[in-house]
Write a protein that holds these residues in place. Structure first.
Motif, PDB file in Angstrom:
ATOM      1  N   SER A 289       1.658 -13.146 -20.620  1.00  0.00           N
ATOM      2  CA  SER A 289       0.560 -12.369 -20.042  1.00  0.00           C
ATOM      3  C   SER A 289      -0.703 -12.610 -20.852  1.00  0.00           C
ATOM      4  O   SER A 289      -0.659 -13.206 -21.945  1.00  0.00           O
ATOM      5  CB  SER A 289       0.897 -10.880 -20.069  1.00  0.00           C
ATOM      6  OG  SER A 289       0.992 -10.447 -21.410  1.00  0.00           O
ATOM      7  N   GLY A 290      -1.809 -12.070 -20.345  1.00  0.00           N
ATOM      8  CA  GLY A 290      -3.082 -12.223 -21.030  1.00  0.00           C
ATOM      9  C   GLY A 290      -3.138 -11.453 -22.339  1.00  0.00           C
ATOM     10  O   GLY A 290      -3.623 -11.957 -23.354  1.00  0.00           O
ATOM     11  N   THR A 291      -2.654 -10.226 -22.308  1.00  0.00           N
ATOM     12  CA  THR A 291      -2.714  -9.420 -23.525  1.00  0.00           C
ATOM     13  C   THR A 291      -1.879 -10.062 -24.627  1.00  0.00           C
ATOM     14  O   THR A 291      -2.271 -10.108 -25.790  1.00  0.00           O
ATOM     15  CB  THR A 291      -2.278  -7.961 -23.227  1.00  0.00           C
ATOM     16  OG1 THR A 291      -2.681  -7.136 -24.303  1.00  0.00           O
ATOM     17  CG2 THR A 291      -0.799  -7.809 -22.983  1.00  0.00           C
TER      18      THR A 291
ATOM     19  N   HIS B 276      -6.522  -9.882  -8.381  1.00  0.00           N
ATOM     20  CA  HIS B 276      -7.206  -9.788  -9.671  1.00  0.00           C
ATOM     21  C   HIS B 276      -7.251 -11.154 -10.391  1.00  0.00           C
ATOM     22  O   HIS B 276      -6.792 -11.290 -11.530  1.00  0.00           O
ATOM     23  CB  HIS B 276      -6.553  -8.723 -10.567  1.00  0.00           C
ATOM     24  CG  HIS B 276      -7.511  -8.178 -11.583  1.00  0.00           C
ATOM     25  ND1 HIS B 276      -8.518  -7.321 -11.259  1.00  0.00           N
ATOM     26  CD2 HIS B 276      -7.648  -8.411 -12.902  1.00  0.00           C
ATOM     27  CE1 HIS B 276      -9.215  -7.036 -12.338  1.00  0.00           C
ATOM     28  NE2 HIS B 276      -8.724  -7.692 -13.351  1.00  0.00           N
TER      29      HIS B 276
ATOM     30  N   GLU C 257     -14.633 -12.908 -24.203  1.00  0.00           N
ATOM     31  CA  GLU C 257     -14.545 -13.487 -22.866  1.00  0.00           C
ATOM     32  C   GLU C 257     -15.880 -14.196 -22.692  1.00  0.00           C
ATOM     33  O   GLU C 257     -16.925 -13.540 -22.694  1.00  0.00           O
ATOM     34  CB  GLU C 257     -14.469 -12.393 -21.806  1.00  0.00           C
ATOM     35  CG  GLU C 257     -13.363 -11.394 -21.931  1.00  0.00           C
ATOM     36  CD  GLU C 257     -13.763 -10.114 -21.181  1.00  0.00           C
ATOM     37  OE1 GLU C 257     -14.149  -9.130 -21.847  1.00  0.00           O
ATOM     38  OE2 GLU C 257     -13.710 -10.116 -19.946  1.00  0.00           O
TER      39      GLU C 257
ATOM     40  N   VAL D 130      -8.684 -15.784 -19.988  1.00  0.00           N
ATOM     41  CA  VAL D 130      -7.681 -15.238 -19.066  1.00  0.00           C
ATOM     42  C   VAL D 130      -8.237 -15.201 -17.640  1.00  0.00           C
ATOM     43  O   VAL D 130      -7.525 -15.474 -16.673  1.00  0.00           O
ATOM     44  CB  VAL D 130      -7.224 -13.847 -19.564  1.00  0.00           C
ATOM     45  CG1 VAL D 130      -6.448 -13.095 -18.499  1.00  0.00           C
ATOM     46  CG2 VAL D 130      -6.381 -13.995 -20.833  1.00  0.00           C
ATOM     47  N   GLN D 131      -9.538 -14.896 -17.505  1.00  0.00           N
ATOM     48  CA  GLN D 131     -10.143 -14.925 -16.164  1.00  0.00           C
ATOM     49  C   GLN D 131     -10.909 -16.215 -15.908  1.00  0.00           C
ATOM     50  O   GLN D 131     -10.873 -16.757 -14.815  1.00  0.00           O
ATOM     51  CB  GLN D 131     -11.091 -13.738 -15.987  1.00  0.00           C
ATOM     52  CG  GLN D 131     -10.343 -12.425 -15.879  1.00  0.00           C
ATOM     53  CD  GLN D 131     -10.959 -11.443 -14.896  1.00  0.00           C
ATOM     54  OE1 GLN D 131     -11.758 -11.779 -14.036  1.00  0.00           O
ATOM     55  NE2 GLN D 131     -10.542 -10.197 -15.017  1.00  0.00           N
TER      56      GLN D 131
ATOM     57  N   ASN E 244      -3.678 -12.971 -26.164  1.00  0.00           N
ATOM     58  CA  ASN E 244      -4.715 -12.539 -27.110  1.00  0.00           C
ATOM     59  C   ASN E 244      -4.104 -12.023 -28.411  1.00  0.00           C
ATOM     60  O   ASN E 244      -4.644 -12.262 -29.492  1.00  0.00           O
ATOM     61  CB  ASN E 244      -5.607 -11.474 -26.463  1.00  0.00           C
ATOM     62  CG  ASN E 244      -6.519 -12.083 -25.412  1.00  0.00           C
ATOM     63  OD1 ASN E 244      -6.835 -13.273 -25.478  1.00  0.00           O
ATOM     64  ND2 ASN E 244      -6.921 -11.295 -24.438  1.00  0.00           N
TER      65      ASN E 244
ATOM     66  N   ASP F  95     -11.329 -15.905 -24.867  1.00  0.00           N
ATOM     67  CA  ASP F  95     -10.374 -15.293 -23.941  1.00  0.00           C
ATOM     68  C   ASP F  95     -10.738 -15.802 -22.551  1.00  0.00           C
ATOM     69  O   ASP F  95     -11.670 -15.300 -21.906  1.00  0.00           O
ATOM     70  CB  ASP F  95     -10.487 -13.766 -24.040  1.00  0.00           C
ATOM     71  CG  ASP F  95      -9.648 -13.036 -22.983  1.00  0.00           C
ATOM     72  OD1 ASP F  95      -9.211 -13.691 -22.019  1.00  0.00           O
ATOM     73  OD2 ASP F  95      -9.457 -11.820 -23.118  1.00  0.00           O
TER      74      ASP F  95
ATOM     75  N   PHE G   4     -13.006  -6.768 -22.559  1.00  0.00           N
ATOM     76  CA  PHE G   4     -11.658  -6.338 -22.165  1.00  0.00           C
ATOM     77  C   PHE G   4     -10.683  -7.455 -22.532  1.00  0.00           C
ATOM     78  O   PHE G   4     -10.815  -8.579 -22.074  1.00  0.00           O
ATOM     79  CB  PHE G   4     -11.552  -6.041 -20.659  1.00  0.00           C
ATOM     80  CG  PHE G   4     -10.189  -5.535 -20.291  1.00  0.00           C
ATOM     81  CD1 PHE G   4      -9.863  -4.197 -20.437  1.00  0.00           C
ATOM     82  CD2 PHE G   4      -9.191  -6.414 -19.852  1.00  0.00           C
ATOM     83  CE1 PHE G   4      -8.584  -3.723 -20.145  1.00  0.00           C
ATOM     84  CE2 PHE G   4      -7.912  -5.957 -19.567  1.00  0.00           C
ATOM     85  CZ  PHE G   4      -7.615  -4.603 -19.711  1.00  0.00           C
ATOM     86  N   HIS G   5      -9.671  -7.112 -23.356  1.00  0.00           N
ATOM     87  CA  HIS G   5      -8.730  -8.139 -23.812  1.00  0.00           C
ATOM     88  C   HIS G   5      -7.276  -7.788 -23.558  1.00  0.00           C
ATOM     89  O   HIS G   5      -6.389  -8.544 -23.975  1.00  0.00           O
ATOM     90  CB  HIS G   5      -8.956  -8.418 -25.300  1.00  0.00           C
ATOM     91  CG  HIS G   5     -10.307  -9.010 -25.592  1.00  0.00           C
ATOM     92  ND1 HIS G   5     -10.688 -10.251 -25.142  1.00  0.00           N
ATOM     93  CD2 HIS G   5     -11.381  -8.512 -26.263  1.00  0.00           C
ATOM     94  CE1 HIS G   5     -11.938 -10.508 -25.530  1.00  0.00           C
ATOM     95  NE2 HIS G   5     -12.372  -9.463 -26.201  1.00  0.00           N
ATOM     96  N   GLY G   6      -7.000  -6.641 -22.905  1.00  0.00           N
ATOM     97  CA  GLY G   6      -5.614  -6.307 -22.597  1.00  0.00           C
ATOM     98  C   GLY G   6      -5.236  -4.936 -23.106  1.00  0.00           C
ATOM     99  O   GLY G   6      -6.065  -4.221 -23.681  1.00  0.00           O
TER     100      GLY G   6
ATOM    101  N   LYS H 182      -3.230 -15.056 -15.966  1.00  0.00           N
ATOM    102  CA  LYS H 182      -3.664 -14.907 -14.571  1.00  0.00           C
ATOM    103  C   LYS H 182      -3.358 -16.123 -13.689  1.00  0.00           C
ATOM    104  O   LYS H 182      -2.254 -16.269 -13.226  1.00  0.00           O
ATOM    105  CB  LYS H 182      -5.152 -14.546 -14.526  1.00  0.00           C
ATOM    106  CG  LYS H 182      -5.405 -13.141 -15.100  1.00  0.00           C
ATOM    107  CD  LYS H 182      -6.629 -12.530 -14.495  1.00  0.00           C
ATOM    108  CE  LYS H 182      -6.989 -11.209 -15.174  1.00  0.00           C
ATOM    109  NZ  LYS H 182      -6.213 -10.089 -14.711  1.00  0.00           N
TER     110      LYS H 182
HETATM  111  C1  LIG Z   1     -10.401 -11.232 -19.848  1.00  0.00           C
HETATM  112  C2  LIG Z   1      -9.038 -10.617 -19.840  1.00  0.00           C
HETATM  113  N1  LIG Z   1      -8.274 -10.712 -20.931  1.00  0.00           N
HETATM  114  C3  LIG Z   1      -7.041 -10.191 -20.978  1.00  0.00           C
HETATM  115  C4  LIG Z   1      -6.505  -9.523 -19.895  1.00  0.00           C
HETATM  116  C5  LIG Z   1      -5.124  -8.962 -19.971  1.00  0.00           C
HETATM  117  O1  LIG Z   1      -4.255  -9.746 -19.213  1.00  0.00           O
HETATM  118  P1  LIG Z   1      -2.844  -9.154 -18.751  1.00  0.00           P
HETATM  119  O2  LIG Z   1      -3.121  -8.057 -17.784  1.00  0.00           O
HETATM  120  O3  LIG Z   1      -2.146 -10.344 -18.149  1.00  0.00           O
HETATM  121  O4  LIG Z   1      -2.167  -8.672 -19.992  1.00  0.00           O
HETATM  122  C6  LIG Z   1      -7.262  -9.393 -18.718  1.00  0.00           C
HETATM  123  C7  LIG Z   1      -6.736  -8.668 -17.557  1.00  0.00           C
HETATM  124  O5  LIG Z   1      -7.413  -8.267 -16.650  1.00  0.00           O
HETATM  125  C8  LIG Z   1      -8.571  -9.952 -18.688  1.00  0.00           C
HETATM  126  O6  LIG Z   1      -9.338  -9.849 -17.617  1.00  0.00           O
END
Ligand SMILES: Cc1ncc(COP(=O)(O)O)c(C=O)c1O
Length: 392
Positions: free
Chosen positions: A106-108, A48, A186, A221-222, A111, A219, A134-136, A251
Motif C-alpha cells: 500500500s501507499g502508507t 481514488h 507529494e 502514490v498518486q 512511505n 511520495d 497526506f502520506h497515509g 494506487k
Molecule cells: C499521496 C498519497 N500518499 C499515500 C497514500 C496512502 O496510500 P494507501 O491508502 O494505499 O495506504 C495516499 C492515499 O490516498 C496518497 O494519496
C-alpha cells in the motif's frame, strides 16, 4: 442483490468509516462502471486514482487469470519469475538514477519503508514534510501528514516529524539541521487541492538535501505510473529534472490489486541489508502479475500520451467557462478550481448526471483522477455536463 440490500448489509456489518456514493458498482470496463441497478457512470475518480488502466483492462484480467492458475503466492524467501520481470520493468520505466525496487502492499507502507530507509542510510531520525501533505494512515505516515486532523487521529504521533511550508525553500532550510534524515513530499499535493510548486522549488530541495546530508523522498502514490503524463513526476521538466533518492508508489501500480513499492537510487539501495525491511505479502505473484500487466497496458495503449492529450483538451475547453477560475495539476491528476467553494455541490450534481468526480480538502477544487484511457468523447461529455451546470 438489489442496492437497498447491499447498502443495508454493508452498513450492518462494516464499520462506517467512509461517506459513500449512493450506488454499488458491480462491473466495469474502461472509464465506465455499471451499478447493481444497471446504471452506468462515467468514472472520473478512478477508485481514488487506482484504476489508471481503466476498469478490467483485458490485458490485466487475462494476466491475473493466468497467474492465479499457475501460482497465487509465495513470499520473498524464494525467487520468482514474475517478480523478476516486475522489478526490472518498473526500474526501466523510472529515471536512470533509480536502480532497485522494494515491493509492499500500500501507499502508507511504501512511505513507512522509505522513511525507514532514510533513517538507516543517514543514522538520523527526523523527517521534514509539508503543510497540506497526506502520506497515509499508519503511525509514521500519519505523523508525517500535516493535512487536516490526520495527526490528531494518529495520536500518539511518532516523534521527529516537522512541517515546512509547501513551495517555500527557506522554511525547509530553517528546519534542516543535523537531526533530519529526509525531506518527503507529494510533488503534487492531491488531497490538499492539487497543489504544485515551481520547478525551481524541487531543484532547490535537491540542492539542500545534498548539501545537508538528507534524503529526498517523492511520495508518488498518486502522481506515479503515468498519471501526470510522464511515467513519474521524478525526472520530469515539471520537477526541474530532479530525481529523488526514493520514489514511493501504490494506487495505480496494480490496477486495483493492492501493491506498493519503493524505488531507490543506488546510494540508498547499497545501504539496505538483509532483514532491514520486509513484508509477507509484498512481491507476491498475483500482485507482481498485476504490476507487469499494468505497465505493459499503459505502454502498449499509449496511455501516457493520452493523459497529456486529454489534459490539453480540458485546458482548452474549460477556459472561459463561467465560474471556473482555472485547472490545476497535470496529466490526469487535475483540479477544476471554481471561483466559489462549490466543489461538493458540483460533485453531487455531476453524480446525478452519471459522472463520478472527487472533492479535496479545498472546497473550491473538484478533483479528476480518471483512467488514463479516457477518450476524447468521454471527456467532451464531462465538459458539456460541467458547462451546462455552470450556466444554470
Ligand atoms: C499521496 C498519497 N500518499 C499515500 C497514500 C496512502 O496510500 P494507501 O491508502 O494505499 O495506504 C495516499 C492515499 O490516498 C496518497 O494519496
Amino acid at each position: 442483490m438489489a442496492f437497498e440490500e447491499i447498502a443495508a448489509r454493508e452498513e450492518q456489518f462494516q464499520l462506517a468509516t467512509y461517506k459513500k456514493f449512493p450506488f454499488a458498482p458491480v462491473r466495469g470496463l474502461g472509464s465506465w462502471v455499471e451499478t447493481s441497478e444497471g446504471v452506468r457512470y462515467l468514472d472520473l475518480y478512478g477508485g481514488h486514482a487506482v484504476c489508471a488502466t481503466g476498469h478490467c483492462h483485458p490485458r490485466v484480467v487475462e494476466s491475473l487469470k493466468a497467474q492465479a492458475e499457475r501460482l497465487l503466492f509465495y513470499s520473498n524467501v524464494v525467487y520468482s519469475d514474475v517478480r523478476a520481470v516486475a522489478a526490472e520493468k518498473l526500474v526501466a520505466c523510472a529515471p536512470d538514477e533509480i536502480t532497485k525496487a522494494f515491493f509492499c502492499n500500500s501507499g502508507t507502507e511504501a512511505n513507512e519503508n522509505a522513511m525507514r530507509m532514510a533513517r538507516m542510510k543517514t543514522g538520523r531520525e527526523s523527517v521534514i514534510t509539508f503543510t497540506g501533505s497526506f502520506h497515509g494512515r499508519t503511525a509514521d505516515a500519519i505523523s508525517a501528514t500535516f493535512l487536516g486532523k490526520y495527526r490528531e487521529i494518529g495520536r500518539p504521533n511518532v516523534p521527529g516529524h516537522v512541517c515546512a511550508e509547501f513551495g517555500d525553500i527557506a522554511s525547509v532550510a530553517a528546519l534542516a539541521d543535523e537531526t533530519v534524515a529526509a525531506v518527503m513530499l507529494e510533488p503534487i499535493q492531491s488531497m490538499a487541492g492539487v497543489r504544485e510548486a515551481a520547478p525551481e522549488f524541487y531543484r532547490e530541495l535537491r540542492r539542500l538535501c545534498d548539501e545537508r546530508g538528507m534524503l529526498l523522498i517523492f511520495d508518488e502514490v498518486q502522481t506515479g505510473v503515468g498519471r501526470t503524463g510522464e511515467w513519474f513526476f521524478a525526472g520530469s521538466d515539471a520537477a526541474g529534472g530532479v530525481v529523488p533518492d526514493v520514489i514511493t508508489l501504490a494506487k495505480a501500480l496494480g490496477s486495483g490489486v493492492p501493491v506498493g513499492a519503493c524505488l531507490t537510487a543506488e546510494g540508498v539501495a547499497s545501504a539496505i541489508k538483509e532483514n532491514d525491511l520486509g513484508t509477507t505479502f509484498g512481491g507476491g505473484m498475483l500482485a507482481m502479475a498485476a504490476v507487469v500487466a499494468t505497465l505493459e497496458a499503459i505502454e502498449e495503449d499509449g496511455m501516457i500520451a493520452n493523459a497529456r492529450a486529454v489534459e490539453g483538451y480540458l485546458r482548452e475547453n474549460l477556459a472561459g467557462v463561467p465560474g471556473i477560475a482555472g485547472l490545476r495539476g497535470r496529466g490526469l491528476l487535475l483540479g477544476v478550481e471554481f471561483e466559489e467553494p462549490i466543489a461538493a455541490k458540483v460533485q453531487k450534481a455531476l453524480l446525478e448526471r452519471g459522472i463520478i468526480t472527487g472533492t479535496s480538502s479545498d472546497a473550491r477544487v473538484l478533483r479528476l483522477l480518471p483512467p488514463l484511457c479516457l477518450t476524447r468523447e468521454e471527456t467532451a461529455s464531462f465538459v458539456e455536463a460541467l458547462q451546462a451546470l455552470m450556466e444554470l
